[in-house]
Design an enzyme around this catalytic site. Sequence first.
Site, PDB file in Angstrom:
ATOM      1  N   THR A   1     -53.114  -9.829 -51.566  1.00  0.00           N
ATOM      2  CA  THR A   1     -51.820 -10.205 -50.982  1.00  0.00           C
ATOM      3  C   THR A   1     -50.977 -10.985 -51.983  1.00  0.00           C
ATOM      4  OG1 THR A   1     -52.784 -10.238 -48.774  1.00  0.00           O
ATOM      5  CG2 THR A   1     -50.704 -11.433 -49.069  1.00  0.00           C
ATOM      6  N   CYS A   2     -51.614 -11.827 -52.760  1.00  0.00           N
ATOM      7  CA  CYS A   2     -50.899 -12.642 -53.744  1.00  0.00           C
ATOM      8  C   CYS A   2     -50.229 -11.768 -54.798  1.00  0.00           C
ATOM      9  CB  CYS A   2     -51.853 -13.631 -54.397  1.00  0.00           C
ATOM     10  SG  CYS A   2     -52.713 -14.687 -53.213  1.00  0.00           S
ATOM     11  N   SER A   3     -50.933 -10.728 -55.243  1.00  0.00           N
ATOM     12  CA  SER A   3     -50.424  -9.852 -56.300  1.00  0.00           C
ATOM     13  C   SER A   3     -49.508  -8.744 -55.791  1.00  0.00           C
ATOM     14  CB  SER A   3     -51.590  -9.205 -57.052  1.00  0.00           C
ATOM     15  OG  SER A   3     -52.296 -10.164 -57.793  1.00  0.00           O
TER      16      SER A   3
END
Length: 157
Positions: free
Chosen positions: A47-49
């Site tokens: 999700t962060c990337s």
Amino acid sequence: MIQVGDKIPAVSVSTIFAGETSAVSTDQLFADKKVVLFALPGAFTPTCSASHLPGYIVHADDIFSKGVDLIACLSVNDAFVMKAWAETQNAEQITMIADGGADLTKAMGLDMDSGSFGGIRSRRYSMIIEDGVVTALNVEEPKTFEVSSAEAMLELL
């Protein structure tokens, strides 16, 4: 947990901007600036990337146009990982904050124990900081990504 109206704790962190790594005090980093800070559990994670950091990259100009001086992304990763992640994500306009020992994250009470995922990590959140003081704070519930997005931040600015 840190609240609106609180001063950001004074700790040393590593910053990465335009490929350069520096050690800096949070007092220096946030002094005399309007800052959008967002934090996430880990560099190179799904999700962060795929969503969190890319949203701030896409909307960086819109955020800066609202009078923001600095957009910063914090993660409990070392400076080498944060630098590599910034390079792979083309995050030239974002200041990456490597909180390798989680000193700032713990001082703000925004840490979580992710167990075998990676130990102590940052919760996912976003905040607005004006001259070192928190003026808005959006903390995500575990395993969600809604209130800390770049789009949600733009609505606050």
